[in-house]
Scaffold this motif. Structure first.
Motif, PDB file in Angstrom:
ATOM      1  N   PHE A  28       0.783  -1.026   0.039  1.00  0.00           N
ATOM      2  CA  PHE A  28       0.190  -0.281  -0.195  1.00  0.00           C
ATOM      3  C   PHE A  28       0.899   1.212   0.230  1.00  0.00           C
ATOM      4  CE2 PHE A  28      -3.574  -2.819   1.822  1.00  0.00           C
ATOM      5  CZ  PHE A  28      -4.569  -2.716   1.237  1.00  0.00           C
ATOM      6  N   GLN A  29       1.926   1.466   0.773  1.00  0.00           N
ATOM      7  CA  GLN A  29       2.678   2.187   0.878  1.00  0.00           C
ATOM      8  C   GLN A  29       3.409   2.504  -0.388  1.00  0.00           C
ATOM      9  OE1 GLN A  29       6.223   2.784   3.521  1.00  0.00           O
ATOM     10  NE2 GLN A  29       4.388   3.557   5.066  1.00  0.00           N
ATOM     11  N   LYS A  30       4.160   1.516  -1.359  1.00  0.00           N
ATOM     12  CA  LYS A  30       4.053   1.794  -2.355  1.00  0.00           C
ATOM     13  C   LYS A  30       3.342   2.382  -3.089  1.00  0.00           C
ATOM     14  CE  LYS A  30       7.828  -1.858  -2.303  1.00  0.00           C
ATOM     15  NZ  LYS A  30       8.815  -3.388  -2.386  1.00  0.00           N
ATOM     16  N   GLN A  31       2.306   2.371  -3.164  1.00  0.00           N
ATOM     17  CA  GLN A  31       1.545   2.754  -4.297  1.00  0.00           C
ATOM     18  C   GLN A  31       0.935   3.948  -3.805  1.00  0.00           C
ATOM     19  OE1 GLN A  31      -1.467  -0.162  -5.966  1.00  0.00           O
ATOM     20  NE2 GLN A  31      -0.861  -1.527  -5.290  1.00  0.00           N
ATOM     21  N   GLU A  32       1.226   4.461  -3.081  1.00  0.00           N
ATOM     22  CA  GLU A  32       0.825   5.569  -2.368  1.00  0.00           C
ATOM     23  C   GLU A  32      -0.452   6.055  -2.021  1.00  0.00           C
ATOM     24  OE1 GLU A  32       4.003   9.208  -3.099  1.00  0.00           O
ATOM     25  OE2 GLU A  32       3.158   8.561  -5.322  1.00  0.00           O
ATOM     26  N   LEU A  90     -12.103  -1.198   4.326  1.00  0.00           N
ATOM     27  CA  LEU A  90     -11.424  -2.040   4.194  1.00  0.00           C
ATOM     28  C   LEU A  90     -10.766  -3.491   4.608  1.00  0.00           C
ATOM     29  CD1 LEU A  90     -10.320  -2.297   1.095  1.00  0.00           C
ATOM     30  CD2 LEU A  90      -8.722  -1.085   1.590  1.00  0.00           C
ATOM     31  N   TYR A  91     -11.656  -4.206   4.091  1.00  0.00           N
ATOM     32  CA  TYR A  91     -11.351  -5.183   5.539  1.00  0.00           C
ATOM     33  C   TYR A  91     -10.391  -6.830   4.542  1.00  0.00           C
ATOM     34  CZ  TYR A  91     -11.161  -9.742   7.452  1.00  0.00           C
ATOM     35  OH  TYR A  91     -10.750 -11.264   8.399  1.00  0.00           O
ATOM     36  N   VAL A  92      -9.095  -6.598   4.762  1.00  0.00           N
ATOM     37  CA  VAL A  92      -8.046  -7.593   4.203  1.00  0.00           C
ATOM     38  C   VAL A  92      -6.942  -8.876   4.951  1.00  0.00           C
ATOM     39  CG1 VAL A  92      -5.680  -7.375   2.782  1.00  0.00           C
ATOM     40  CG2 VAL A  92      -7.306  -5.491   2.449  1.00  0.00           C
ATOM     41  N   GLN A  93      -7.316  -9.963   4.723  1.00  0.00           N
ATOM     42  CA  GLN A  93      -6.334 -10.663   5.848  1.00  0.00           C
ATOM     43  C   GLN A  93      -5.158 -10.538   5.344  1.00  0.00           C
ATOM     44  OE1 GLN A  93      -8.310 -14.097   5.079  1.00  0.00           O
ATOM     45  NE2 GLN A  93     -10.135 -13.793   6.926  1.00  0.00           N
ATOM     46  N   GLU A  94      -4.009 -10.720   6.345  1.00  0.00           N
ATOM     47  CA  GLU A  94      -2.803 -10.383   6.516  1.00  0.00           C
ATOM     48  C   GLU A  94      -2.060 -11.480   4.588  1.00  0.00           C
ATOM     49  OE1 GLU A  94      -3.036 -13.532   7.996  1.00  0.00           O
ATOM     50  OE2 GLU A  94      -2.567 -13.297   9.365  1.00  0.00           O
ATOM     51  N   ASP A  95      -2.530 -12.310   4.467  1.00  0.00           N
ATOM     52  CA  ASP A  95      -1.494 -12.884   3.584  1.00  0.00           C
ATOM     53  C   ASP A  95      -2.340 -12.211   1.929  1.00  0.00           C
ATOM     54  OD1 ASP A  95      -4.192 -14.220   3.741  1.00  0.00           O
ATOM     55  OD2 ASP A  95      -3.446 -16.023   3.029  1.00  0.00           O
ATOM     56  N   PHE A  96      -2.856 -11.214   1.965  1.00  0.00           N
ATOM     57  CA  PHE A  96      -2.898 -10.721   0.115  1.00  0.00           C
ATOM     58  C   PHE A  96      -2.125  -9.048   0.723  1.00  0.00           C
ATOM     59  CE2 PHE A  96      -6.658 -13.508   1.799  1.00  0.00           C
ATOM     60  CZ  PHE A  96      -6.826 -13.958   0.187  1.00  0.00           C
ATOM     61  N   ASP A  97      -1.872  -9.710  -0.757  1.00  0.00           N
ATOM     62  CA  ASP A  97      -0.924  -7.659  -1.190  1.00  0.00           C
ATOM     63  C   ASP A  97      -2.082  -7.664  -2.694  1.00  0.00           C
ATOM     64  OD1 ASP A  97       1.097  -9.197   0.358  1.00  0.00           O
ATOM     65  OD2 ASP A  97       1.775  -9.723  -1.326  1.00  0.00           O
ATOM     66  N   PHE A  99      -2.320  -5.475  -5.803  1.00  0.00           N
ATOM     67  CA  PHE A  99      -1.522  -5.388  -7.384  1.00  0.00           C
ATOM     68  C   PHE A  99      -1.345  -3.962  -7.532  1.00  0.00           C
ATOM     69  CE2 PHE A  99      -3.179  -9.897  -8.856  1.00  0.00           C
ATOM     70  CZ  PHE A  99      -1.482 -10.525  -8.528  1.00  0.00           C
ATOM     71  N   ALA A 100      -0.156  -3.165  -8.464  1.00  0.00           N
ATOM     72  CA  ALA A 100       0.003  -2.157  -8.774  1.00  0.00           C
ATOM     73  C   ALA A 100      -1.597  -1.687  -9.698  1.00  0.00           C
ATOM     74  CB  ALA A 100       0.906  -2.072  -9.973  1.00  0.00           C
ATOM     75  N   GLY A 101      -2.078  -0.489  -9.047  1.00  0.00           N
ATOM     76  CA  GLY A 101      -3.146  -0.137  -9.816  1.00  0.00           C
ATOM     77  C   GLY A 101      -4.132   0.227  -9.278  1.00  0.00           C
ATOM     78  N   TYR A 102      -4.134  -0.808  -7.732  1.00  0.00           N
ATOM     79  CA  TYR A 102      -4.955  -1.270  -6.605  1.00  0.00           C
ATOM     80  C   TYR A 102      -6.605   0.401  -6.445  1.00  0.00           C
ATOM     81  CZ  TYR A 102      -8.350  -2.402  -2.825  1.00  0.00           C
ATOM     82  OH  TYR A 102      -9.444  -2.170  -2.204  1.00  0.00           O
ATOM     83  N   GLY A 103      -5.374   1.855  -6.426  1.00  0.00           N
ATOM     84  CA  GLY A 103      -6.236   2.794  -5.791  1.00  0.00           C
ATOM     85  C   GLY A 103      -7.421   2.782  -6.636  1.00  0.00           C
ATOM     86  N   GLU A 104      -7.300   2.724  -7.841  1.00  0.00           N
ATOM     87  CA  GLU A 104      -7.982   3.549  -8.737  1.00  0.00           C
ATOM     88  C   GLU A 104      -9.622   2.441  -8.760  1.00  0.00           C
ATOM     89  OE1 GLU A 104      -9.366   3.119 -13.785  1.00  0.00           O
ATOM     90  OE2 GLU A 104      -7.059   2.864 -12.903  1.00  0.00           O
ATOM     91  N   HIS A 105      -8.975   1.152  -8.972  1.00  0.00           N
ATOM     92  CA  HIS A 105     -10.061   0.677  -8.527  1.00  0.00           C
ATOM     93  C   HIS A 105     -10.764   0.544  -7.540  1.00  0.00           C
ATOM     94  CE1 HIS A 105      -8.767  -1.912 -11.837  1.00  0.00           C
ATOM     95  NE2 HIS A 105      -7.921  -1.391 -11.434  1.00  0.00           N
TER      96      HIS A 105
END
Length: 255
Positions: A28-32, A90-97, A99-105
């Protein structure tokens, strides 16, 4: 330029997989992508894991919610959700990453929920495509559930996989059942979602937004609790299992 979501809290449930958690937060940090808040709910991890979480908290700016002992999936989500103060989670379990461009979606999903008060959930990941979808926009489709539709997969409307929901979720659907295995906890929430006529949208490229990563160092804790029959790919077992689930879930929804 950062993509800011002040109305969303990132809620991550964690249990003994601090490396996976750090990889998720780094993505998430890398995608700002910036959230109004980040909550990490820990389910009674080992002392060395909790120590690592406390060290990470300032770096990734998250609030850590700890537990005296392991309380299971339901308890971990409940106490994490209780700590959320923003309008959306936004619920996410710790084993999910992501992908690039997620912020748009994520912005697309938030926009739909802002304009559609009837939508309770925006789903970003699944193991299989939901069978009954009505296209909406931006790759999202409305999930259509009818009890008479064929196949047991129609029952999988709610999922604990990455999703955006209203923080008022508990007010409509109740809290997660506690003291049960994770799969049963998830399905009971799914049952409540169906019975209370929840409305969800499904991102059709369901493997295109998140990657589920289970390394040898930090393997999945869910598959270890499932029986061989639940995971078998034997064709006969698959058919019988599907028929059984269809009958069982139909009974649970109706009665």
């Amino acid at each position: 330029m950062p993509t800011e979501f002040p109305s969303i809290t990132l809620l991550v449930t964690h249990y003994n997989r601090s490396q996976s958690l750090e990889r998720l937060l780094q993505a998430f940090q890398k995608q700002e992508i910036e959230f109004g808040d980040i909550v990490v709910s820990d389910d009674g991890s080992k002392p060395e894991q909790v120590k690592r979480l406390k060290q990470m908290a300032p770096t990734y700016n998250f609030r850590l919610i700890t537990a005296v002992k392991n309380g299971g999936l339901g308890n971990n989500i409940n106490k994490g959700q209780d700590a959320v103060n923003t309008a959306y989670t936004l619920y996410v379990q710790e084993d999910f990453d992501p992908f690039a461009g997620y912020g748009e979606h994520l912005a697309d999903a938030l926009g739909i929920m802002d304009e559609r008060a009837d939508v309770d959930l925006m789903r970003f990941y699944a193991y299989f495509k939901y069978p009954y979808l009505k296209p909406y926009r931006n790759g999202f489709s409305e999930m259509v559930f009818k009890i008479w539709y064929p196949g047991y997969r129609k029952f999988h409307v709610y999922s604990d996989h990455p999703h955006l929901r209203r923080t008022s979720f508990f007010e409509k659907f109740g809290r997660y059942a506690e003291g049960l295995k994770g799969d049963r906890t998830e399905f009971l929430m799914n049952l409540s979602f169906i019975k209370k006529k929840g409305k969800a949208m499904f991102y059709e490229d369901f493997k295109g937004l998140f990657d589920q990563v289970n390394s040898n160092d930090e393997p999945s804790t869910m598959t270890a609790t499932r029986s061989d029959l639940k995971q078998s790919n034997n064709p006969l077992i698959v058919i019988v299992r599907g028929l059984y689930r269809n009958v069982k879930h139909t009974w649970e929804v109706l009665f």
